[in-house]
Design a protein around this motif. Structure first.
Motif, short mmCIF file in Angstrom:
data_model
loop_
_atom_site.label_atom_id
_atom_site.label_comp_id
_atom_site.label_asym_id
_atom_site.label_seq_id
_atom_site.Cartn_x
_atom_site.Cartn_y
_atom_site.Cartn_z
N ALA A 49 35.46 31.80 42.44
CA ALA A 49 34.34 32.57 42.96
C ALA A 49 34.58 32.96 44.42
CB ALA A 49 33.05 31.77 42.83
N GLY A 50 35.30 32.15 45.18
CA GLY A 50 35.56 32.48 46.58
C GLY A 50 36.66 33.48 46.78
N ASN A 51 37.42 33.81 45.72
CA ASN A 51 38.52 34.78 45.84
C ASN A 51 38.68 35.52 44.52
OD1 ASN A 51 40.58 36.08 47.17
ND2 ASN A 51 42.05 34.41 47.04
N ALA A 52 37.56 36.00 43.99
CA ALA A 52 37.54 36.53 42.62
C ALA A 52 38.40 37.79 42.47
CB ALA A 52 36.10 36.84 42.21
N LEU A 53 38.39 38.69 43.45
CA LEU A 53 39.11 39.95 43.31
C LEU A 53 40.61 39.71 43.15
CD1 LEU A 53 39.05 43.01 43.28
CD2 LEU A 53 39.20 43.00 45.79
N LEU A 54 41.18 38.83 43.94
CA LEU A 54 42.61 38.57 43.82
C LEU A 54 42.94 37.99 42.44
CD1 LEU A 54 45.14 37.24 46.26
CD2 LEU A 54 44.70 35.77 44.31
N TRP A 55 42.12 37.09 41.94
CA TRP A 55 42.43 36.49 40.66
C TRP A 55 42.25 37.47 39.50
CZ3 TRP A 55 45.33 32.52 40.11
CH2 TRP A 55 45.39 31.55 41.11
N ILE A 56 41.32 38.38 39.63
CA ILE A 56 41.17 39.39 38.57
C ILE A 56 42.39 40.31 38.56
CG2 ILE A 56 39.82 41.43 37.91
CD1 ILE A 56 37.32 39.93 38.84
N VAL A 57 42.89 40.68 39.74
CA VAL A 57 44.11 41.49 39.81
C VAL A 57 45.28 40.74 39.19
CG1 VAL A 57 45.78 42.51 41.40
CG2 VAL A 57 43.33 42.83 41.80
N PHE A 58 45.35 39.44 39.41
CA PHE A 58 46.43 38.65 38.83
C PHE A 58 46.38 38.70 37.30
CE2 PHE A 58 47.28 34.51 36.83
CZ PHE A 58 48.67 34.48 36.97
N VAL A 59 45.18 38.52 36.72
CA VAL A 59 45.07 38.54 35.26
C VAL A 59 45.42 39.92 34.72
CG1 VAL A 59 43.50 38.23 33.31
CG2 VAL A 59 43.35 36.70 35.28
N LEU A 60 45.02 40.99 35.42
CA LEU A 60 45.37 42.35 34.97
C LEU A 60 46.90 42.55 35.01
CD1 LEU A 60 42.54 44.43 36.71
CD2 LEU A 60 42.74 43.82 34.28
N LEU B 7 39.21 37.23 32.26
CA LEU B 7 39.40 37.52 33.68
C LEU B 7 38.90 36.37 34.56
CD1 LEU B 7 38.24 41.26 33.75
CD2 LEU B 7 40.58 40.38 33.74
N ILE B 8 38.04 35.55 33.99
CA ILE B 8 37.52 34.39 34.72
C ILE B 8 38.18 33.10 34.25
CG2 ILE B 8 35.46 33.01 35.22
CD1 ILE B 8 33.81 35.58 34.86
#
Length: 334
Positions: free
Chosen positions: A136-147, A310-311
């Protein structure tokens, strides 16, 4: 001497030879004191003068050896002198103060996090909560990683959307290789292994309190060994698949910390692979329960058209890295 003894010439009459004369002093009685050393010329030296005794006949301070107080003399500072701080002064910290760390505290251990200290326990809920908070504190980076992981899987699987098993293997930091695939599939599996290594490195940064950025996401130490580890996992999974699938399950469960060992401890691929087996074997109950929980939440993430992955996939990476650090006694930052 008898009167019949003849006298020698020159002796006065009426005197015996050797007797003291009328004007001569009588000889002194010999004393027990040894004579002093002879001075040049044969004359004895005068004896050393006696030092005067102290009051009451006690030795004088000059006759007392160094470090010994002469009898009857006052100690340094005089009688009644108080010790430093005065009588009744409390020791540092006061009476009853506890030693550093409290009574029974263990001696300080080596600051090195991997010094062989007993592995602290972790709870499954603790690991999942930690993974969620960091995501939750760095959600955008982790979503990009999953993509990014999804793109690699799609491109190297002939445009097919990867199966859930492929995504789950990726979340477990395994190769996700499709057995019997082509050379393109093998290249894709190796690339997927590289991406998983990058994700593991980002997860370890989260656990260390270093928030990963888009720049650091593509910077993993020991990248060459990550590739070797990916190849080793592919081979191990293939051999495990041939053993009625049971060996594949063993690899998925016990080799889960292979990338963590390569990145976090700078181990070579084989050392990290075997160390993961030993670590899981020593803590099988806690690790297996965590893996079952991650399996369940990834199934839930797959239900809404796969968007939940993504989560759940980033949460899986972070939770596994959290568990790894706790089991090896490494640093875990809130």
């Amino acid at each position: 001497m008898s009167e019949n003894t003849p006298r020698g010439p020159g002796e006065p009459p009426g005197e015996e030879p050797g007797a003291p004369g009328a004007g001569e002093p009588e000889p002194q009685a010999p004393t027990d004191r040894p004579a002093g050393p002879q001075q040049p010329g044969g004359a004895p030296s005068s004896p050393e003068p006696q030092r005067p005794a102290g009051p009451g006949g006690t030795p004088s301070p000059a006759d007392t050896p160094p470090g010994v107080t002469a009898p009857g003399s006052a100690p340094p500072g005089g009688y009644g002198a108080q010790p430093p701080g005065g009588y009744g002064a409390q020791p540092p910290g006061g009476y009853g103060a506890q030693p550093p760390g409290g009574y029974g505290a263990q001696p300080p251990s080596s600051p090195t996090p991997y010094s062989g200290a007993p592995a602290p326990a972790f709870r499954v809920g603790e690991a999942l909560g930690y993974g969620w908070n960091k995501f939750a504190g760095n959600a955008l980076l982790w979503i990009v990683f999953v993509l990014l992981l999804l793109v690699v899987s799609v491109v190297f699987n002939s445009g097919n959307i990867p199966s859930y098993q492929d995504m789950w293997d990726s979340s477990q930091t395994n190769s996700g290789v499709s057995f019997g695939g082509s050379l393109l599939g093998l290249i894709g599996a190796v690339l997927a292994g590289i991406v998983q290594g990058l994700g593991t490195n980002a997860a370890l940064r989260e656990v260390s309190g270093q928030k990963p950025t888009f720049g650091s996401l593509f910077q993993a130490p020991n990248l060459g060994m990550i590739i070797v580890a990916a190849l080793l996992l592919i081979a191990a999974e293939f051999v495990g698949f041939l053993v009625c699938g049971i060996g594949l399950l063993v690899v998925l469960v016990f080799a889960v910390f292979t990338y963590q060992g390569v990145i976090d401890k700078n181990q070579n691929a084989w050392e990290a692979f075997t160390a993961s087996f030993r670590l899981v074997g020593k803590n099988f109950g806690a690790v297996f329960l965590l893996e079952l929980a991650l399996f369940g939440i990834n199934i839930l993430g797959l239900i809404p058209c796969g968007l939940g992955l993504l989560i759940t996939i980033p949460l899986s990476y972070i939770a596994l890295s959290f568990a790894y650090r706790r089991l090896v006694g490494g640093p875990v930052m809130a």
